[in-house]
Motif scaffolding. Structure first.
Motif, PDB file in Angstrom:
ATOM      1  N   THR A  51      -9.937   2.513  -1.510  1.00 42.55           N
ATOM      2  CA  THR A  51     -10.583   1.436  -0.754  1.00 42.55           C
ATOM      3  C   THR A  51     -10.099   1.409   0.694  1.00 42.55           C
ATOM      4  N   TYR A  52      -8.875   1.860   0.916  1.00 40.43           N
ATOM      5  CA  TYR A  52      -8.270   1.763   2.248  1.00 40.43           C
ATOM      6  C   TYR A  52      -8.029   3.124   2.906  1.00 40.43           C
ATOM      7  N   PHE A  53      -7.961   4.166   2.127  1.00 39.13           N
ATOM      8  CA  PHE A  53      -7.625   5.485   2.666  1.00 39.13           C
ATOM      9  C   PHE A  53      -8.647   6.527   2.180  1.00 39.13           C
ATOM     10  N   GLU A  60     -10.330  -0.643   6.589  1.00 40.27           N
ATOM     11  CA  GLU A  60      -9.348   0.020   7.436  1.00 40.27           C
ATOM     12  C   GLU A  60      -7.975  -0.020   6.764  1.00 40.27           C
ATOM     13  N   PRO A  61      -7.129   0.976   7.015  1.00 38.17           N
ATOM     14  CA  PRO A  61      -5.808   0.994   6.377  1.00 38.17           C
ATOM     15  C   PRO A  61      -4.992  -0.276   6.625  1.00 38.17           C
ATOM     16  N   GLY A 206     -11.372   2.870  -7.645  1.00 39.68           N
ATOM     17  CA  GLY A 206     -12.409   3.604  -6.925  1.00 39.68           C
ATOM     18  C   GLY A 206     -13.187   2.676  -6.013  1.00 39.68           C
ATOM     19  N   VAL A 207     -14.095   3.272  -5.239  1.00 41.67           N
ATOM     20  CA  VAL A 207     -14.877   2.475  -4.295  1.00 41.67           C
ATOM     21  C   VAL A 207     -16.071   1.825  -4.984  1.00 41.67           C
ATOM     22  N   ASP A 208     -16.783   2.587  -5.776  1.00 37.03           N
ATOM     23  CA  ASP A 208     -17.977   2.065  -6.421  1.00 37.03           C
ATOM     24  C   ASP A 208     -17.938   2.174  -7.942  1.00 37.03           C
TER      25      ASP A 208
END
Length: 403
Positions: A51-53, A60-61, A206-208
Motif C-alpha cells: 500500500t505504501y511501497f 506515499e511512503p 495487497g492493494v486490491d
C-alpha cells in the motif's frame, strides 16, 4: 483511546483488588500504549507494505505514519505493548505474569471498543449479505452501490466484550495465575478471530486483494499459531504454583484502600502473601519492641528485689538502729505491698511462692532469680515478680516490728 481508558480503569481496580498499589496500572499504561501504537502500526505496514511501497502503491511512503487514516494490527500492538509492560514491571520489581493476568480482561474490552473505529474508516468488512444488519461500504473503500456487507468489525466487537466477561468469571472461578488467564485470553481471541477473518473480503497484504497462503488469509495463520501456543502454555503451567510479586519488597505494603472481595478466588498472591516481606519486617519490629519491653520490666523487677534484699540485710538483732532513710524505704515498701495485695489475692500461685520465700531466706534468693528471668519473657511475668517482691518487703517490715 476510549478503549485504553476503559482498560486502564478496569485493570487498576483488579490490580488493587489483588493487593497492588494504587496508580501502578496508570504508570505502566504509558509505555504500554506508546509501544502498542508503534507495534500495531509496524505490523500493519509490514503486512500491507504494497500500500505504501512499490510500483503499485496507492499511498506515499510517509503516509505510513498517518495512523488516523486507519491501519493498526492488533498482533503487533499486543506484542510490542507487552514489551513495554515487561520493561515497566521489571523496573518496579513485580511479576510480569501477574500483571498480564490482571490486564487481560481489560484488553479484551478495549479491543471491543476499538473495533468501532473500523466502522468510521469503513474497513474490516466481510462478504456481501442480505441480513438486516448489513453494512454499506463506499466505492472509495472497495464497496459497490446497493450492496450490503457483513459488519465483521461488529462481530468481533461483540466477541471481544463477551470474552472480557468470560475472563473475569474464569479468573475468579478457577484462580488462573502465572500467565494462564492471559493465555486463555489469547486462545479465546484467536478462536473468534479465525472464523471472523474467514468472512472478510477487504484487502490485507495487497492493494486490491488479500494475500493468502494455502487458501487462508495472513491473519488466519497468525491466529492458528497463537492459539496453539496459548494451549501449550496452559498445559505446561497447569500445575505451576507459588507467590507472584504484586507488592515490591521495598514497598511498605498493599494499598489499604482496595476492596479485598474483588480479588480472584483462591488467589495465591493476594495482599496477605504479597506483602509478606513488609509484614515480616513489621513482625520483626514488633518482636524487638516486645523483647525491649520485657527486658525493661525485668530490670524494674530486679531493682525491687535488690531493694528488698538490702532491707533484709539491715534488719539484724545486733545491728545498729535503722537510719531515717531506711525507715522511709520501709514505709514505701509497706505502701507498695498494700497496693499489690489485691493482685496477690487473685493469684494463688504467686501467694504460695511469697509464703515459701518468707520461710526460707535461701529459697527467696533462688526464687528472686527465677522470677526475674520470667519477668524478662513478658509483661505478665514481670507483674508477678513485682508482686512477689512487694510481699517479701511486707514480711521484712512485720519482722522488724516484731523485733
Amino acid at each position: 483511546m476510549l478503549g485504553v481508558i476503559v482498560a486502564v480503569w478496569l485493570s487498576e481496580r483488579r490490580w488493587r483488588a489483588r493487593g497492588g498499589h494504587k496508580g501502578t496500572i496508570v504508570d505502566i499504561a504509558v509505555p504500554a500504549v506508546i509501544f502498542g501504537l508503534i507495534g500495531g502500526r509496524l505490523y500493519h505496514v509490514i503486512t500491507d507494505w504494497q500500500t505504501y511501497f512499490g510500483s503499485r502503491a496507492i499511498k506515499e511512503p510517509y503516509q505510513a505514519l498517518f495512523i488516523w487514516e486507519g491501519g493498526l494490527g492488533i498482533w503487533g500492538a499486543i506484542a510490542l505493548g507487552a514489551l513495554g509492560v515487561w520493561w515497566a514491571v521489571r523496573n518496579r520489581g513485580i511479576s510480569f505474569s501477574a500483571m498480564a493476568d490482571t490486564v487481560a480482561p481489560g484488553i479484551a474490552f478495549a479491543q471491543g471498543i476499538g473495533r468501532w473505529g473500523n466502522w468510521f474508516n469503513q474497513e474490516l468488512y466481510g462478504s456481501p449479505t442480505t441480513l438486516p444488519w448489513g453494512l454499506e461500504i463506499d466505492a472509495d473503500h472497495g464497496g459497490e452501490p446497493g450492496v450490503l456487507y457483513h459488519p465483521t468489525f461488529l462481530y468481533e466487537s461483540i466477541w471481544d466484550v463477551a470474552l472480557g466477561f468470560a475472563l473475569i468469571f474464569a479468573g475468579r472461578r478457577f484462580a488462573l495465575h502465572h500467565g494462564r488467564l492471559f493465555a486463555l485470553y489469547v486462545a479465546g481471541y484467536t478462536l473468534g478471530r479465525f472464523w471472523i477473518e474467514g468472512l472478510r473480503i477487504d484487502p490485507v497484504g495487497g492493494v486490491d486483494h488479500a494475500v493468502t497462503f494455502l487458501g487462508m488469509r495472513i491473519n488466519q495463520w497468525t491466529s492458528i499459531v497463537l492459539f496453539v501456543g496459548a494451549l501449550v502454555y496452559l498445559w505446561m503451567t497447569r500445575n505451576k504454583q507459588g507467590v507472584e510479586v504484586v507488592v515490591p519488597a521495598s514497598a511498605d505494603g498493599a494499598d489499604p484502600a482496595h476492596p479485598a472481595d474483588q480479588a480472584d478466588a483462591d488467589s495465591p498472591d493476594t495482599t496477605t502473601e504479597d506483602s509478606g516481606p513488609a509484614a515480616a519486617e513489621a513482625a520483626e519490629r514488633t518482636g524487638d519492641d516486645a523483647d525491649t519491653t520485657g527486658e525493661a520490666r525485668g530490670g524494674e523487677a530486679g531493682d525491687d528485689t535488690a531493694e528488698t534484699e538490702r532491707a533484709e540485710g539491715s534488719g539484724t538483732d545486733d545491728g545498729p538502729a535503722e537510719s531515717p532513710d531506711a525507715d522511709d524505704r520501709s514505709d514505701a515498701d509497706t505502701v507498695a505491698s498494700t497496693d499489690a495485695a489485691a493482685s496477690t489475692d487473685t493469684d494463688a500461685d504467686t501467694a504460695d511462692r511469697a509464703d515459701a520465700a518468707d520461710a526460707d531466706a535461701d529459697a527467696d534468693a533462688d526464687a528472686d532469680g527465677a522470677e526475674a528471668e520470667r519477668a524478662e519473657a513478658g509483661e505478665a511475668e514481670a507483674e508477678r515478680a513485682e508482686a512477689v517482691a512487694g510481699d517479701r518487703s511486707e514480711g521484712v517490715t512485720k519482722e522488724k516490728n516484731s523485733r
